[in-house]
Design a protein around this motif. Sequence first.
Motif, PDB file in Angstrom:
ATOM      1  N   GLY A   1       0.830  -1.194   0.000  1.00  0.00           N
ATOM      2  CA  GLY A   1       0.000   0.000   0.000  1.00  0.00           C
ATOM      3  C   GLY A   1       0.864   1.242   0.000  1.00  0.00           C
ATOM      4  N   TYR A   2       0.354   2.299  -0.658  1.00  0.00           N
ATOM      5  CA  TYR A   2       1.149   3.524  -0.772  1.00  0.00           C
ATOM      6  C   TYR A   2       0.286   4.733  -1.077  1.00  0.00           C
ATOM      7  CZ  TYR A   2       0.629   2.285  -5.680  1.00  0.00           C
ATOM      8  OH  TYR A   2       0.105   1.931  -6.894  1.00  0.00           O
ATOM      9  N   ASN A   3       0.876   5.885  -0.866  1.00  0.00           N
ATOM     10  CA  ASN A   3       0.301   7.168  -1.241  1.00  0.00           C
ATOM     11  C   ASN A   3       0.682   7.384  -2.705  1.00  0.00           C
ATOM     12  OD1 ASN A   3       0.157   9.944  -1.869  1.00  0.00           O
ATOM     13  ND2 ASN A   3       0.537  10.545   0.241  1.00  0.00           N
ATOM     14  N   PRO A   4      -0.271   7.401  -3.629  1.00  0.00           N
ATOM     15  CA  PRO A   4       0.075   7.514  -5.043  1.00  0.00           C
ATOM     16  C   PRO A   4       0.701   8.850  -5.429  1.00  0.00           C
ATOM     17  CG  PRO A   4      -2.298   7.628  -4.755  1.00  0.00           C
ATOM     18  CD  PRO A   4      -1.710   7.281  -3.420  1.00  0.00           C
ATOM     19  N   VAL A   5       0.639   9.822  -4.557  1.00  0.00           N
ATOM     20  CA  VAL A   5       1.223  11.130  -4.844  1.00  0.00           C
ATOM     21  C   VAL A   5       2.711  11.157  -4.512  1.00  0.00           C
ATOM     22  CG1 VAL A   5       1.123  13.590  -4.274  1.00  0.00           C
ATOM     23  CG2 VAL A   5      -0.999  12.274  -4.466  1.00  0.00           C
ATOM     24  N   SER A   6       3.120  10.470  -3.444  1.00  0.00           N
ATOM     25  CA  SER A   6       4.496  10.636  -2.969  1.00  0.00           C
ATOM     26  C   SER A   6       5.344   9.368  -2.926  1.00  0.00           C
ATOM     27  CB  SER A   6       4.485  11.275  -1.578  1.00  0.00           C
ATOM     28  OG  SER A   6       3.797  10.453  -0.666  1.00  0.00           O
ATOM     29  N   VAL A   7       4.824   8.236  -3.374  1.00  0.00           N
ATOM     30  CA  VAL A   7       5.599   6.994  -3.356  1.00  0.00           C
ATOM     31  C   VAL A   7       6.727   7.054  -4.400  1.00  0.00           C
ATOM     32  CG1 VAL A   7       4.155   5.786  -5.042  1.00  0.00           C
ATOM     33  CG2 VAL A   7       5.386   4.479  -3.308  1.00  0.00           C
TER      34      VAL A   7
END
Length: 72
Positions: free
Chosen positions: A18-24
């Motif tokens: 799982g990740y933040n799609p803006v800052s990964v």
Amino acid sequence: MGYAIAFSPCINCGKIFGYNPVSVPSVRVNGVREMVCRRCTEAANPERVRRGLEPIVLLPDAYEPVNESELV
């Protein structure tokens, strides 16, 4: 107001994360942005430094949910 978290396989190890799609952290493969998990990013940094490249900086929210207002 809500939050979102994206899930996909890491381009390096193939594990779902799982990740933040803006800052990964990500890399471009054939023009497509492919995400990189924390473990692979941290493992790549010593090799990058050895080769004279800058380490990949992990943003604090890279693997956390993102506020929906930040999504485009």
